[in-house]
Design a protein around this motif. Structure first.
Motif, PDB file in Angstrom:
ATOM      1  N   GLN A 125      -6.598 -53.620  22.551  1.00  0.00           N
ATOM      2  CA  GLN A 125      -7.163 -54.741  23.411  1.00  0.00           C
ATOM      3  C   GLN A 125      -8.727 -54.478  23.612  1.00  0.00           C
ATOM      4  O   GLN A 125      -9.477 -55.615  24.093  1.00  0.00           O
ATOM      5  N   HIS A 126      -9.430 -53.617  23.053  1.00  0.00           N
ATOM      6  CA  HIS A 126     -10.687 -53.322  23.196  1.00  0.00           C
ATOM      7  C   HIS A 126     -11.000 -52.708  21.992  1.00  0.00           C
ATOM      8  O   HIS A 126     -11.272 -51.531  21.543  1.00  0.00           O
ATOM      9  N   PRO A 127     -11.471 -53.668  20.803  1.00  0.00           N
ATOM     10  CA  PRO A 127     -11.649 -53.271  19.444  1.00  0.00           C
ATOM     11  C   PRO A 127     -13.204 -52.415  19.061  1.00  0.00           C
ATOM     12  O   PRO A 127     -13.116 -51.762  18.288  1.00  0.00           O
ATOM     13  N   ASN A 128     -13.988 -52.324  20.167  1.00  0.00           N
ATOM     14  CA  ASN A 128     -15.173 -51.726  20.228  1.00  0.00           C
ATOM     15  C   ASN A 128     -15.115 -50.185  20.713  1.00  0.00           C
ATOM     16  O   ASN A 128     -16.029 -49.506  20.351  1.00  0.00           O
ATOM     17  N   VAL A 129     -13.859 -49.938  21.085  1.00  0.00           N
ATOM     18  CA  VAL A 129     -13.968 -48.564  21.555  1.00  0.00           C
ATOM     19  C   VAL A 129     -13.337 -47.631  20.556  1.00  0.00           C
ATOM     20  O   VAL A 129     -12.546 -48.103  19.573  1.00  0.00           O
ATOM     21  N   LYS A 130     -13.872 -46.400  20.458  1.00  0.00           N
ATOM     22  CA  LYS A 130     -13.828 -45.377  19.458  1.00  0.00           C
ATOM     23  C   LYS A 130     -13.077 -44.003  20.032  1.00  0.00           C
ATOM     24  O   LYS A 130     -13.299 -43.777  21.148  1.00  0.00           O
ATOM     25  N   LEU A 131     -12.137 -43.729  19.322  1.00  0.00           N
ATOM     26  CA  LEU A 131     -11.250 -42.438  19.803  1.00  0.00           C
ATOM     27  C   LEU A 131     -11.168 -41.394  18.731  1.00  0.00           C
ATOM     28  O   LEU A 131     -10.949 -41.675  17.780  1.00  0.00           O
ATOM     29  N   ARG A 132     -11.740 -39.961  19.278  1.00  0.00           N
ATOM     30  CA  ARG A 132     -11.687 -39.293  18.341  1.00  0.00           C
ATOM     31  C   ARG A 132     -10.451 -38.099  18.560  1.00  0.00           C
ATOM     32  O   ARG A 132     -10.395 -37.862  19.679  1.00  0.00           O
ATOM     33  N   LEU A 133      -9.718 -37.730  17.702  1.00  0.00           N
ATOM     34  CA  LEU A 133      -8.396 -37.173  17.885  1.00  0.00           C
ATOM     35  C   LEU A 133      -8.876 -35.522  17.597  1.00  0.00           C
ATOM     36  O   LEU A 133      -9.052 -35.372  16.421  1.00  0.00           O
ATOM     37  N   GLU A 134      -8.770 -34.716  18.540  1.00  0.00           N
ATOM     38  CA  GLU A 134      -9.404 -33.189  18.147  1.00  0.00           C
ATOM     39  C   GLU A 134      -7.994 -32.635  18.259  1.00  0.00           C
ATOM     40  O   GLU A 134      -7.388 -32.284  19.188  1.00  0.00           O
ATOM     41  N   GLY A 135      -7.775 -31.888  16.944  1.00  0.00           N
ATOM     42  CA  GLY A 135      -6.625 -30.976  16.604  1.00  0.00           C
ATOM     43  C   GLY A 135      -6.721 -29.619  17.079  1.00  0.00           C
ATOM     44  O   GLY A 135      -7.738 -28.984  16.586  1.00  0.00           O
ATOM     45  N   HIS A 136      -5.978 -28.635  17.522  1.00  0.00           N
ATOM     46  CA  HIS A 136      -5.987 -27.285  17.905  1.00  0.00           C
ATOM     47  C   HIS A 136      -4.799 -26.486  17.700  1.00  0.00           C
ATOM     48  O   HIS A 136      -3.745 -27.260  17.626  1.00  0.00           O
ATOM     49  N   THR A 137      -4.749 -25.288  17.658  1.00  0.00           N
ATOM     50  CA  THR A 137      -3.664 -24.424  17.484  1.00  0.00           C
ATOM     51  C   THR A 137      -3.841 -23.227  18.376  1.00  0.00           C
ATOM     52  O   THR A 137      -5.049 -23.085  18.940  1.00  0.00           O
ATOM     53  N   ASP A 138      -2.873 -22.253  18.459  1.00  0.00           N
ATOM     54  CA  ASP A 138      -3.047 -21.028  19.162  1.00  0.00           C
ATOM     55  C   ASP A 138      -3.462 -20.029  18.011  1.00  0.00           C
ATOM     56  O   ASP A 138      -3.943 -20.517  16.941  1.00  0.00           O
ATOM     57  N   GLU A 139      -3.812 -18.857  18.345  1.00  0.00           N
ATOM     58  CA  GLU A 139      -4.479 -17.888  17.491  1.00  0.00           C
ATOM     59  C   GLU A 139      -3.655 -17.316  16.407  1.00  0.00           C
ATOM     60  O   GLU A 139      -4.310 -16.364  15.528  1.00  0.00           O
ATOM     61  N   ARG A 140      -2.433 -17.532  16.283  1.00  0.00           N
ATOM     62  CA  ARG A 140      -1.598 -17.081  15.224  1.00  0.00           C
ATOM     63  C   ARG A 140      -2.027 -17.965  13.959  1.00  0.00           C
ATOM     64  O   ARG A 140      -1.871 -18.877  13.965  1.00  0.00           O
ATOM     65  N   GLY A 141      -1.801 -16.797  12.866  1.00  0.00           N
ATOM     66  CA  GLY A 141      -1.925 -17.772  11.856  1.00  0.00           C
ATOM     67  C   GLY A 141      -3.458 -17.248  11.268  1.00  0.00           C
ATOM     68  O   GLY A 141      -4.181 -16.966  12.174  1.00  0.00           O
ATOM     69  N   THR A 142      -3.811 -17.759  10.043  1.00  0.00           N
ATOM     70  CA  THR A 142      -5.221 -17.626   9.392  1.00  0.00           C
ATOM     71  C   THR A 142      -5.872 -18.602   9.965  1.00  0.00           C
ATOM     72  O   THR A 142      -5.514 -19.830  10.248  1.00  0.00           O
ATOM     73  N   ARG A 143      -7.219 -18.450   9.855  1.00  0.00           N
ATOM     74  CA  ARG A 143      -8.097 -19.429  10.192  1.00  0.00           C
ATOM     75  C   ARG A 143      -8.090 -20.544   9.336  1.00  0.00           C
ATOM     76  O   ARG A 143      -7.894 -21.627   9.785  1.00  0.00           O
ATOM     77  N   GLU A 144      -7.697 -20.481   8.174  1.00  0.00           N
ATOM     78  CA  GLU A 144      -7.449 -21.550   7.195  1.00  0.00           C
ATOM     79  C   GLU A 144      -6.292 -22.402   7.380  1.00  0.00           C
ATOM     80  O   GLU A 144      -6.129 -23.713   7.601  1.00  0.00           O
ATOM     81  N   TYR A 145      -5.268 -21.642   7.768  1.00  0.00           N
ATOM     82  CA  TYR A 145      -3.889 -22.103   8.059  1.00  0.00           C
ATOM     83  C   TYR A 145      -4.036 -23.172   9.455  1.00  0.00           C
ATOM     84  O   TYR A 145      -3.658 -24.173   9.207  1.00  0.00           O
ATOM     85  N   ASN A 146      -4.667 -22.436  10.526  1.00  0.00           N
ATOM     86  CA  ASN A 146      -5.058 -23.251  11.650  1.00  0.00           C
ATOM     87  C   ASN A 146      -5.856 -24.336  11.773  1.00  0.00           C
ATOM     88  O   ASN A 146      -5.432 -25.325  12.257  1.00  0.00           O
ATOM     89  N   VAL A 147      -6.846 -24.270  10.858  1.00  0.00           N
ATOM     90  CA  VAL A 147      -7.755 -25.542  10.692  1.00  0.00           C
ATOM     91  C   VAL A 147      -6.845 -26.750   9.957  1.00  0.00           C
ATOM     92  O   VAL A 147      -6.771 -27.948  10.520  1.00  0.00           O
ATOM     93  N   ALA A 148      -6.062 -26.388   8.988  1.00  0.00           N
ATOM     94  CA  ALA A 148      -5.158 -27.211   8.328  1.00  0.00           C
ATOM     95  C   ALA A 148      -3.989 -27.853   9.344  1.00  0.00           C
ATOM     96  O   ALA A 148      -3.695 -28.978   9.325  1.00  0.00           O
ATOM     97  N   LEU A 149      -3.430 -26.922  10.196  1.00  0.00           N
ATOM     98  CA  LEU A 149      -2.408 -27.493  10.901  1.00  0.00           C
ATOM     99  C   LEU A 149      -3.155 -28.321  12.079  1.00  0.00           C
ATOM    100  O   LEU A 149      -2.627 -29.309  12.714  1.00  0.00           O
ATOM    101  N   GLY A 150      -4.140 -27.785  12.610  1.00  0.00           N
ATOM    102  CA  GLY A 150      -4.831 -28.632  13.791  1.00  0.00           C
ATOM    103  C   GLY A 150      -5.156 -30.059  13.033  1.00  0.00           C
ATOM    104  O   GLY A 150      -5.018 -31.303  13.710  1.00  0.00           O
TER     105      GLY A 150
END
Length: 192
Positions: free
Chosen positions: A114-139
């Motif tokens: 209903q508001h086509p000019n509105v923008k939404l950024r979806l920010e993915g996060h993880t907990d601390e378990r796993g490697t940095r690379e794995y967590n960035v990919a999971l997020g």
């Protein structure tokens, strides 16, 4: 032995720095209030931890709503409105959206359509378990999962973007399941 002490010292310094940064950010999240006022700014989260977003008739700016018309912000801070759910929480090692977030996803998709000019950024996060690379990919997978659900519910893909922070921006510090469950999330950030 000195190598272990050095590594532990560096880790302790990093933890102290993160705690200081979190405290500074938390202090930024409060508006200067008159004496006697004790209501902090409404934060992001599910309906259980949302404030009303209004104080003495003054609209309080809420992080993540900068791209929303001030006249519409009350919908996003009313705990009875599904738009107030601006965080989707995930199970361990999963990017599947739990069904309890269906109403919120549909409400945000409807608002976006209903508001086509509105923008939404979806920010993915993880907990601390796993490697940095794995967590960035999971997020990233989590953010993309929410993006796909919004598009399937009527939002335009051109209104949406994704960003993964992995484990780098915890909502809660600690190594307990309670902290972990708050860190496995996608946050909705409406931008200008």
């Amino acid at each position: 032995m000195s190598v272990i002490k050095n590594v532990l010292g560096q880790r302790a310094a990093l933890v102290a720095l993160l705690v200081c940064a979190m405290l500074a950010l938390s202090a930024c999240g409060k508006k200067n209030l008159r004496d006697g006022d004790d209501m902090p700014m409404a934060g992001m989260g599910d309906n259980s931890d949302q404030g009303m977003g209004m104080q003495s008739g003054r609209d309080i700016d809420v992080r993540g709503l900068e791209g929303i018309d001030p006249a519409d912000r009350a919908m996003f801070t009313d705990p009875n409105n599904p738009l107030s759910t601006r965080i989707v929480y995930f199970d361990l090692d999963s990017s599947a959206i739990p069904s309890r977030f269906s109403d919120a996803i549909q409400a945000h998709a409807r608002y976006l359509s209903q508001h086509p000019n509105v923008k939404l950024r979806l920010e993915g996060h993880t907990d601390e378990r796993g490697t940095r690379e794995y967590n960035v990919a999971l997020g990233e997978r989590r953010a993309e999962s929410v993006q796909q659900a919004l598009v399937l519910s009527g939002a335009s893909a051109s209104q949406l973007s994704t960003l993964s922070f992995g484990e780098e921006r915890p909502a809660e510090l600690g190594s307990s399941e309670s902290a972990y469950s708050k860190n496995r999330r996608v946050e909705f950030i409406y931008t200008k």
